[in-house]
Design a protein around this motif. Structure first.
Motif, PDB file in Angstrom:
ATOM      1  N   VAL A 194       0.831  -1.193   0.000  1.00 35.98           N
ATOM      2  CA  VAL A 194       0.000   0.000   0.000  1.00 35.98           C
ATOM      3  C   VAL A 194       0.872   1.252   0.000  1.00 35.98           C
ATOM      4  O   VAL A 194       1.810   1.354   0.793  1.00 35.98           O
ATOM      5  N   SER A 195       0.550   2.178  -0.898  1.00 36.17           N
ATOM      6  CA  SER A 195       1.174   3.496  -0.888  1.00 36.17           C
ATOM      7  C   SER A 195       0.072   4.500  -0.563  1.00 36.17           C
ATOM      8  O   SER A 195      -1.109   4.144  -0.574  1.00 36.17           O
ATOM      9  N   PRO A 196       0.428   5.755  -0.284  1.00 41.58           N
ATOM     10  CA  PRO A 196      -0.627   6.731   0.032  1.00 41.58           C
ATOM     11  C   PRO A 196      -1.659   6.902  -1.088  1.00 41.58           C
ATOM     12  O   PRO A 196      -2.811   7.205  -0.821  1.00 41.58           O
ATOM     13  N   GLU A 197      -1.238   6.677  -2.330  1.00 39.45           N
ATOM     14  CA  GLU A 197      -2.149   6.883  -3.452  1.00 39.45           C
ATOM     15  C   GLU A 197      -3.069   5.704  -3.731  1.00 39.45           C
ATOM     16  O   GLU A 197      -4.204   5.873  -4.129  1.00 39.45           O
ATOM     17  N   LYS A 198      -2.536   4.460  -3.555  1.00 43.56           N
ATOM     18  CA  LYS A 198      -3.337   3.318  -3.971  1.00 43.56           C
ATOM     19  C   LYS A 198      -2.779   2.006  -3.433  1.00 43.56           C
ATOM     20  O   LYS A 198      -1.666   1.949  -2.918  1.00 43.56           O
ATOM     21  N   LEU A 199      -3.548   0.969  -3.634  1.00 41.24           N
ATOM     22  CA  LEU A 199      -3.114  -0.393  -3.352  1.00 41.24           C
ATOM     23  C   LEU A 199      -2.307  -0.854  -4.560  1.00 41.24           C
ATOM     24  O   LEU A 199      -2.827  -0.937  -5.663  1.00 41.24           O
ATOM     25  N   LEU A 200      -1.013  -1.121  -4.364  1.00 38.48           N
ATOM     26  CA  LEU A 200      -0.138  -1.471  -5.477  1.00 38.48           C
ATOM     27  C   LEU A 200      -0.144  -2.952  -5.810  1.00 38.48           C
ATOM     28  O   LEU A 200       0.080  -3.347  -6.944  1.00 38.48           O
ATOM     29  N   LEU A 201      -0.372  -3.777  -4.799  1.00 38.83           N
ATOM     30  CA  LEU A 201      -0.280  -5.218  -4.995  1.00 38.83           C
ATOM     31  C   LEU A 201      -1.130  -5.892  -3.934  1.00 38.83           C
ATOM     32  O   LEU A 201      -1.107  -5.495  -2.766  1.00 38.83           O
ATOM     33  N   SER A 202      -1.886  -6.886  -4.319  1.00 41.34           N
ATOM     34  CA  SER A 202      -2.652  -7.675  -3.358  1.00 41.34           C
ATOM     35  C   SER A 202      -2.890  -9.048  -3.967  1.00 41.34           C
ATOM     36  O   SER A 202      -3.727  -9.203  -4.852  1.00 41.34           O
ATOM     37  N   ARG A 203      -2.108 -10.033  -3.492  1.00 40.64           N
ATOM     38  CA  ARG A 203      -2.277 -11.388  -4.018  1.00 40.64           C
ATOM     39  C   ARG A 203      -1.585 -12.385  -3.093  1.00 40.64           C
ATOM     40  O   ARG A 203      -0.719 -12.027  -2.303  1.00 40.64           O
ATOM     41  N   PRO A 204      -1.957 -13.651  -3.222  1.00 37.73           N
ATOM     42  CA  PRO A 204      -1.288 -14.677  -2.430  1.00 37.73           C
ATOM     43  C   PRO A 204       0.108 -14.959  -2.980  1.00 37.73           C
ATOM     44  O   PRO A 204       0.288 -15.038  -4.202  1.00 37.73           O
ATOM     45  N   VAL A 205       1.083 -15.075  -2.086  1.00 37.02           N
ATOM     46  CA  VAL A 205       2.469 -15.360  -2.473  1.00 37.02           C
ATOM     47  C   VAL A 205       3.036 -16.423  -1.538  1.00 37.02           C
ATOM     48  O   VAL A 205       2.509 -16.660  -0.457  1.00 37.02           O
ATOM     49  N   GLU A 206       4.125 -17.046  -1.974  1.00 34.72           N
ATOM     50  CA  GLU A 206       4.782 -18.074  -1.154  1.00 34.72           C
ATOM     51  C   GLU A 206       5.771 -17.484  -0.164  1.00 34.72           C
ATOM     52  O   GLU A 206       5.953 -17.996   0.932  1.00 34.72           O
ATOM     53  N   MET A 207       6.455 -16.398  -0.593  1.00 33.05           N
ATOM     54  CA  MET A 207       7.507 -15.825   0.241  1.00 33.05           C
ATOM     55  C   MET A 207       7.734 -14.378  -0.149  1.00 33.05           C
ATOM     56  O   MET A 207       7.563 -14.007  -1.310  1.00 33.05           O
ATOM     57  N   ALA A 208       8.133 -13.575   0.823  1.00 33.14           N
ATOM     58  CA  ALA A 208       8.539 -12.197   0.556  1.00 33.14           C
ATOM     59  C   ALA A 208       9.836 -11.931   1.308  1.00 33.14           C
ATOM     60  O   ALA A 208       9.986 -12.352   2.458  1.00 33.14           O
ATOM     61  N   LEU A 209      10.773 -11.286   0.645  1.00 36.43           N
ATOM     62  CA  LEU A 209      12.021 -10.852   1.280  1.00 36.43           C
ATOM     63  C   LEU A 209      11.913  -9.353   1.481  1.00 36.43           C
ATOM     64  O   LEU A 209      11.702  -8.609   0.525  1.00 36.43           O
TER      65      LEU A 209
END
Length: 138
Positions: free
Chosen positions: A9-24
């Protein structure tokens, strides 16, 4: 493979929303890997690259100059003022940010600013340097 919901999420909008296996994540204390079932926590992010893995491969790399991440066993919400895909980073812009941030830091040091102000200025210098490193590796 198990997944968790990643929201960026940034102040302007939702940039990404999805299921993922891993985040670094570039946590303030060092690089942090998040998998499904992670212990709940809130972490500060330093300037760096957030990498997303799906299907066993890296599917997304976004540069953030800082922010926060809220982690739960089923969701990670990243809050950042800006996010740029690593492939779109500009070396020239990164170098300009470094120059501007170093100038502000030097001015604050010269005028004897509070440690908090100098620390925030140093964080901007380090974020700009991380941006340059990410741009050079793209």
């Amino acid at each position: 493979m198990a997944t968790f919901q990643l929201e960026f999420v940034s102040p302007e909008k939702l940039l990404l929303s999805r299921p993922v296996e891993m985040a670094l994540l570039p946590a303030a204390d060092g690089q942090m890997g998040v998998l499904p079932g992670h212990a709940p926590m809130i972490v500060a992010l330093r300037g760096g690259v957030i990498s997303v893995r799906e299907g066993g491969v890296e599917t997304e790399s976004l540069f953030v100059p800082g922010g926060f991440a809220e982690i739960t066993p089923t969701r990670v919400t990243v809050l950042a003022d800006e996010a740029t895909p690593v492939a779109q980073l500009s070396r020239n812009e990164a170098e300009q940010r470094i120059t501007a941030a170093e100038k502000v830091l030097a001015e604050l040091n010269a005028e004897g600013a509070t440690p908090e102000k100098r620390e925030a200025a140093m964080a901007r210098v380090l974020a700009a340097r991380a941006m340059l490193a990410a741009a050079q590796s793209a």
